[in-house]
Design a protein around this motif. Structure first.
Motif, PDB file in Angstrom:
ATOM      1  N   ILE A  61      27.782  58.504  52.009  1.00  0.00           N
ATOM      2  CA  ILE A  61      27.015  59.009  53.151  1.00  0.00           C
ATOM      3  C   ILE A  61      27.961  59.697  54.144  1.00  0.00           C
ATOM      4  O   ILE A  61      27.719  60.819  54.596  1.00  0.00           O
ATOM      5  CB  ILE A  61      26.254  57.856  53.854  1.00  0.00           C
ATOM      6  CG1 ILE A  61      25.220  57.263  52.907  1.00  0.00           C
ATOM      7  CG2 ILE A  61      25.582  58.359  55.125  1.00  0.00           C
ATOM      8  CD1 ILE A  61      24.551  56.014  53.416  1.00  0.00           C
ATOM      9  N   TRP A  62      29.043  59.027  54.446  1.00  0.00           N
ATOM     10  CA  TRP A  62      30.016  59.567  55.396  1.00  0.00           C
ATOM     11  C   TRP A  62      30.556  60.903  54.920  1.00  0.00           C
ATOM     12  O   TRP A  62      30.626  61.864  55.685  1.00  0.00           O
ATOM     13  CB  TRP A  62      31.135  58.550  55.616  1.00  0.00           C
ATOM     14  CG  TRP A  62      32.259  59.089  56.448  1.00  0.00           C
ATOM     15  CD1 TRP A  62      33.551  59.240  56.080  1.00  0.00           C
ATOM     16  CD2 TRP A  62      32.169  59.578  57.799  1.00  0.00           C
ATOM     17  NE1 TRP A  62      34.286  59.781  57.103  1.00  0.00           N
ATOM     18  CE2 TRP A  62      33.449  60.003  58.179  1.00  0.00           C
ATOM     19  CE3 TRP A  62      31.125  59.696  58.711  1.00  0.00           C
ATOM     20  CZ2 TRP A  62      33.737  60.527  59.432  1.00  0.00           C
ATOM     21  CZ3 TRP A  62      31.402  60.224  59.958  1.00  0.00           C
ATOM     22  CH2 TRP A  62      32.691  60.618  60.317  1.00  0.00           C
ATOM     23  N   ASN A  63      30.893  60.988  53.623  1.00  0.00           N
ATOM     24  CA  ASN A  63      31.420  62.232  53.056  1.00  0.00           C
ATOM     25  C   ASN A  63      30.403  63.362  53.147  1.00  0.00           C
ATOM     26  O   ASN A  63      30.739  64.504  53.454  1.00  0.00           O
ATOM     27  CB  ASN A  63      31.830  62.031  51.592  1.00  0.00           C
ATOM     28  CG  ASN A  63      33.131  61.245  51.506  1.00  0.00           C
ATOM     29  OD1 ASN A  63      33.911  61.206  52.472  1.00  0.00           O
ATOM     30  ND2 ASN A  63      33.369  60.611  50.371  1.00  0.00           N
ATOM     31  N   PHE A  64      29.125  63.002  52.893  1.00  0.00           N
ATOM     32  CA  PHE A  64      28.043  63.996  52.960  1.00  0.00           C
ATOM     33  C   PHE A  64      27.938  64.573  54.371  1.00  0.00           C
ATOM     34  O   PHE A  64      27.870  65.778  54.555  1.00  0.00           O
ATOM     35  CB  PHE A  64      26.723  63.339  52.534  1.00  0.00           C
ATOM     36  CG  PHE A  64      25.522  64.238  52.677  1.00  0.00           C
ATOM     37  CD1 PHE A  64      25.391  65.375  51.873  1.00  0.00           C
ATOM     38  CD2 PHE A  64      24.519  63.967  53.597  1.00  0.00           C
ATOM     39  CE1 PHE A  64      24.288  66.207  52.001  1.00  0.00           C
ATOM     40  CE2 PHE A  64      23.423  64.799  53.729  1.00  0.00           C
ATOM     41  CZ  PHE A  64      23.300  65.928  52.928  1.00  0.00           C
ATOM     42  N   PRO A  71      30.252  71.706  59.857  1.00  0.00           N
ATOM     43  CA  PRO A  71      29.548  71.942  61.127  1.00  0.00           C
ATOM     44  C   PRO A  71      28.190  72.565  60.881  1.00  0.00           C
ATOM     45  O   PRO A  71      28.039  73.322  59.925  1.00  0.00           O
ATOM     46  CB  PRO A  71      30.465  72.944  61.831  1.00  0.00           C
ATOM     47  CG  PRO A  71      31.082  73.719  60.698  1.00  0.00           C
ATOM     48  CD  PRO A  71      31.187  72.800  59.527  1.00  0.00           C
ATOM     49  N   PRO A  72      27.189  72.277  61.741  1.00  0.00           N
ATOM     50  CA  PRO A  72      25.880  72.911  61.570  1.00  0.00           C
ATOM     51  C   PRO A  72      25.957  74.413  61.833  1.00  0.00           C
ATOM     52  O   PRO A  72      26.767  74.854  62.635  1.00  0.00           O
ATOM     53  CB  PRO A  72      24.996  72.217  62.615  1.00  0.00           C
ATOM     54  CG  PRO A  72      25.906  71.453  63.501  1.00  0.00           C
ATOM     55  CD  PRO A  72      27.245  71.358  62.869  1.00  0.00           C
ATOM     56  N   TYR A 246      23.438  73.063  53.325  1.00  0.00           N
ATOM     57  CA  TYR A 246      23.476  71.883  54.191  1.00  0.00           C
ATOM     58  C   TYR A 246      23.830  72.208  55.636  1.00  0.00           C
ATOM     59  O   TYR A 246      23.463  71.479  56.541  1.00  0.00           O
ATOM     60  CB  TYR A 246      24.418  70.828  53.616  1.00  0.00           C
ATOM     61  CG  TYR A 246      23.867  70.187  52.366  1.00  0.00           C
ATOM     62  CD1 TYR A 246      22.580  69.639  52.375  1.00  0.00           C
ATOM     63  CD2 TYR A 246      24.604  70.137  51.189  1.00  0.00           C
ATOM     64  CE1 TYR A 246      22.055  69.065  51.235  1.00  0.00           C
ATOM     65  CE2 TYR A 246      24.088  69.565  50.042  1.00  0.00           C
ATOM     66  CZ  TYR A 246      22.813  69.026  50.065  1.00  0.00           C
ATOM     67  OH  TYR A 246      22.292  68.467  48.949  1.00  0.00           O
ATOM     68  N   ASP A 247      24.548  73.322  55.872  1.00  0.00           N
ATOM     69  CA  ASP A 247      24.828  73.666  57.270  1.00  0.00           C
ATOM     70  C   ASP A 247      23.549  74.024  58.010  1.00  0.00           C
ATOM     71  O   ASP A 247      23.375  73.731  59.179  1.00  0.00           O
ATOM     72  CB  ASP A 247      25.845  74.820  57.350  1.00  0.00           C
ATOM     73  CG  ASP A 247      25.393  76.033  56.569  1.00  0.00           C
ATOM     74  OD1 ASP A 247      24.529  75.882  55.659  1.00  0.00           O
ATOM     75  OD2 ASP A 247      25.894  77.142  56.867  1.00  0.00           O
ATOM     76  N   ARG A 248      22.595  74.642  57.277  1.00  0.00           N
ATOM     77  CA  ARG A 248      21.292  74.954  57.875  1.00  0.00           C
ATOM     78  C   ARG A 248      20.448  73.694  58.031  1.00  0.00           C
ATOM     79  O   ARG A 248      19.763  73.513  59.038  1.00  0.00           O
ATOM     80  CB  ARG A 248      20.544  75.980  57.009  1.00  0.00           C
ATOM     81  CG  ARG A 248      21.203  77.341  57.072  1.00  0.00           C
ATOM     82  CD  ARG A 248      20.437  78.325  56.212  1.00  0.00           C
ATOM     83  NE  ARG A 248      20.950  79.682  56.429  1.00  0.00           N
ATOM     84  CZ  ARG A 248      20.359  80.752  55.929  1.00  0.00           C
ATOM     85  NH1 ARG A 248      19.268  80.628  55.195  1.00  0.00           N
ATOM     86  NH2 ARG A 248      20.858  81.942  56.166  1.00  0.00           N
ATOM     87  N   VAL A 249      20.510  72.850  56.998  1.00  0.00           N
ATOM     88  CA  VAL A 249      19.792  71.567  57.067  1.00  0.00           C
ATOM     89  C   VAL A 249      20.239  70.808  58.317  1.00  0.00           C
ATOM     90  O   VAL A 249      19.422  70.245  59.050  1.00  0.00           O
ATOM     91  CB  VAL A 249      20.039  70.724  55.799  1.00  0.00           C
ATOM     92  CG1 VAL A 249      19.518  69.300  55.994  1.00  0.00           C
ATOM     93  CG2 VAL A 249      19.370  71.366  54.598  1.00  0.00           C
TER      94      VAL A 249
END
Lengths: 275, 268
Positions: A61-64, A71-72, A246-249
Motif C-alpha cells: 500500500i505504501w509503495n502504491f 505526485p498528483p 495513477y497521477d490523475r487518479v
C-alpha cells in the motif's frame, strides 16, 4: 443504631464474599466470548487471511501511494471539476426528491399516527427492505431500467434517501410528546390538522437534520454510483484507474476528499444548531 | 344542556370507570368534580367530549345523544366542547399565537389550515384572548420560553379562541405551585363567567374546589356520591367523598400561607 449494626452483621454472616454479578451471568458472558473468538478463528482458517498477511500488505500500500499516486497531476483538475459538479447535482436532486417523498410516507410508518396496523406494518416493512439494498445495487437496477447517465443515479439516491429519512423520521414521530395530538383531537381537528399542528412542528428540526445527513451520505454514494454508469465523477475515476493513470487518479481522490470534508463540515455545523 | 342518563363505562381491562351516573348540568354553571385519584373524575369529563367511550347509558349534550357519534359529527361535538389539560398540551416549539390559533382548527377548512391561512378575524380573536389572560405581549415568543402558569394560560386562550359552549378542564392546576394555581383558577373562572360558558373542572384539592365552584360533584369508585351547591357542602361531605378523614394533603392552601388551613374554615 444498634439494630443497624446487627443487620450489617447478619448480612456479613449470610454468604461471606458478595459478588456484584451473578454466577449465571458470568457463565453466559464466558460462553458468548468463547463463541465470538471461535468465529474469528474459523474465519481466519476459512479465508487463509491472517493478521500477519495484512501487516505485510502495508508495504505494498505504501509503495502504491509513494510511487504511483504521488505526485498528483494537478493540471488534470481542469477536467475533474465538471464531473464533480455532476456528482454534486446527482446528490442534491436525489436528496431533495427523497426528502420530499419521505415526509408523507414517514407518517404512514409511525404507529402513533397510522392506527391501521396493517398499513403501518407494510410501510415499516418497505423501509426495512430499502435499507437492506446497497446503493450500488440500486444504481445497477436503475441503469438497467433507464440507461446510463445522471437520471439513474438520481433515482437510486432518491430511493436510498427515502429509506434513510423514512426510517429515522418515523421513529422521531413515534417519540414526540402526545399531549398536543390529544389537544388538537379534543378541539375537533381532523387527522391532517393533527399532523400539521401537533406533529410537524415537533419533528421539523429532526427532518431538516436527517435531510442534511442524507446529503452527506449521498455525496459519497454518488461517487461510487459512477462506477456502474450512473453518472458523475465515478465514471472518470473508473476510466483513469483502468488506464493506470495513477497521477490523475490521485487528483480525483484528493478533490473528492476535500469536497466531501467541506460538505460534511458545513452540514455538521448546521445540524448542531438545530438542537 | 349536559345530561348523563345512567351512564356507565367499563374499560377493556374490566375496570369500571363510571357506574350508573345520573347528572344534569345547566348552561353557564361552574362545576367542580372532586374525588381521589382513580375515582373516575377524568373518565367523567372525557366522556362529555368522547375522548373515552361510555359503554352504556345516554349522554345528552345540547339536546343530542353523543354516545354513538361518528367522525364528522364527533369533530363537530369537540369543536363545541373545549378542553384544558393538566400538562397544557401545547406545542412548546411553536409560537404562543400559533398555539392559540390551533383552537380554530375545528372551524377552519383543512386546506386553509394546512397552509396556515387563517382569516384576519381569527387572528384578532386569538390576540384578544391572549390579552384577556394577560400574555398578549408574549404572542410571538416560543411557548417554551414561558413559565408553567403562562403556558396554562396559552391553553386557556386556545380554548377560548375555539369559541366553545362548554369547557372541560382536567386537573388544570395540578402541575402548578399554589399561588400560580390560584391565579390560573381565577382567570379561568373570570373568562368562563364573562362568556357564559358551562365549565366543568376536575380538582383534587378540597379548598380550591370550595373557593371556585358554584356546585360540587363528588365521585368515589366511579359512583356519584355527592351533588349539590357549595352551600350544602359540610365537612362530612368530603369525608364521604374521600371515604376517609381529610388530611393536610387534600388541601392546597391559600395564596400566601400554604400550611395553616383548617377544614372547618374552608367549609364554613
Amino acid at each position: 443504631m444498634s439494630s443497624n449494626k446487627s443487620a450489617n452483621e447478619n448480612n456479613g454472616k449470610r454468604s461471606g464474599r458478595i459478588s456484584l454479578t451473578s454466577t449465571v451471568l458470568k457463565v453466559k458472558m464466558l460462553l458468548i466470548i468463547a463463541v465470538v473468538v471461535t468465529l474469528y478463528i474459523l474465519a481466519v482458517i476459512a479465508t487463509d487471511s491472517n493478521p500477519i498477511r495484512v501487516i505485510e500488505g502495508f508495504e505494498h500500500i505504501w509503495n502504491f501511494v509513494k510511487d504511483d499516486l504521488f505526485p498528483p497531476n494537478l493540471d488534470y483538475f481542469t477536467r475533474v471539476w465538471e464531473p464533480l459538479l455532476e456528482t454534486w447535482n446527482i446528490a442534491i436532486f436525489g436528496t431533495t426528491f427523497g426528502a420530499l417523498l419521505a415526509l408523507p410516507v414517514s407518517f404512514l410508518a409511525a404507529g402513533n399516527i397510522t392506527t391501521n396496523k396493517y398499513l403501518y406494518r407494510i410501510f415499516r416493512f418497505i423501509f426495512n427492505i430499502i435499507r437492506t439494498v446497497p446503493e450500488v445495487i440500486l444504481a445497477v437496477l436503475f441503469v438497467a431500467l433507464v440507461g446510463i447517465g445522471d437520471v439513474s443515479g438520481i433515482l437510486a439516491l432518491t430511493v436510498l434517501t427515502v429509506g434513510i429519512i423514512g426510517k429515522l423520521l418515523s421513529e422521531s414521530i413515534e417519540s414526540i410528546d402526545p399531549g398536543p395530538i390529544e389537544a388538537i383531537q379534543a378541539s375537533g381537528g381532523n387527522k391532517l390538522q393533527v399532523i400539521r399542528y401537533a406533529v410537524l412542528p415537533q419533528v421539523l428540526p429532526q427532518y431538516v437534520s436527517y435531510t442534511l445527513y442524507s446529503l452527506e451520505i449521498n455525496v459519497k454514494a454518488s461517487v461510487i454510483l459512477g462506477f456502474v454508469g450512473a453518472g458523475g465523477i465515478g465514471i472518470i475515476l473508473r476510466q483513469q484507474l483502468a488506464m493506470f493513470n495513477y497521477d490523475r487518479v490521485a487528483t480525483i481522490i484528493l478533490t473528492i476528499f476535500i469536497v466531501v470534508t467541506i460538505i460534511d463540515f458545513i452540514s455538521n455545523r448546521v445540524r448542531e444548531r438545530l438542537e | 344542556m349536559i345530561e348523563f342518563k345512567d351512564v356507565s363505562l367499563v374499560y377493556p381491562n374490566g375496570f369500571k370507570g363510571l357506574k350508573n351516573i345520573n347528572l344534569k348540568i345547566e348552561k353557564g354553571e361552574f362545576v367542580v368534580i372532586v374525588g381521589m385519584s382513580g375515582a373516575g373524575k377524568s373518565t367523567l369529563i372525557r366522556s362529555i367530549n368522547r375522548m373515552v367511550q361510555p359503554t352504556s347509558g345516554q349522554l345528552i349534550v345540547n339536546g343530542r345523544d353523543i354516545t354513538n357519534l361518528k367522525d364528522r359529527q364527533l369533530r363537530g361535538l369537540r369543536t363545541n366542547v373545549g378542553m384544558i389539560f393538566q400538562s397544557y398540551n401545547i406545542v412548546k416549539r411553536m409560537s404562543v399565537l400559533r398555539n392559540v390559533l390551533a383552537g380554530r382548527l375545528g372551524h377552519t377548512g383543512t386546506l386553509r389550515s394546512i397552509l396556515g391561512w387563517f382569516p384576519q378575524s381569527d387572528l384578532q380573536l386569538a390576540m384578544r384572548n391572549l390579552e384577556r389572560v394577560g400574555i398578549d405581549s408574549k404572542a410571538y415568543q416560543r411557548a417554551s420560553n414561558l413559565s408553567g402558569g403562562q403556558q396554562q394560560r396559552i391553553s386557556i386562550a386556545r380554548v377560548l379562541t375555539q369559541e366553545p359552549a362548554v369547557i372541560l378542564a382536567d386537573e388544570p392546576v395540578a402541575s402548578l405551585d399554589p399561588p400560580t394555581s390560584h391565579k390560573v383558577m381565577k382567570d379561568l373562572k373570570k373568562v368562563s363567567k364573562e362568556d357564559g360558558l358551562t365549565t366543568i373542572v376536575n380538582l383534587h384539592f378540597i379548598d380550591m374546589a370550595m373557593e371556585y365552584a358554584d356546585r360540587i360533584i363528588g365521585l368515589r369508585d366511579g359512583e356519584l356520591v355527592f351533588d349539590g351547591p357549595i352551600s350544602e357542602v359540610t365537612p362530612e361531605t368530603f369525608v364521604e367523598i374521600y371515604g376517609r378523614p381529610i388530611k393536610e394533603d387534600d388541601l392546597l392552601g391559600k395564596d400566601d400561607e400554604p400550611e395553616e388551613v383548617d377544614l372547618e374554615d374552608v367549609v364554613k
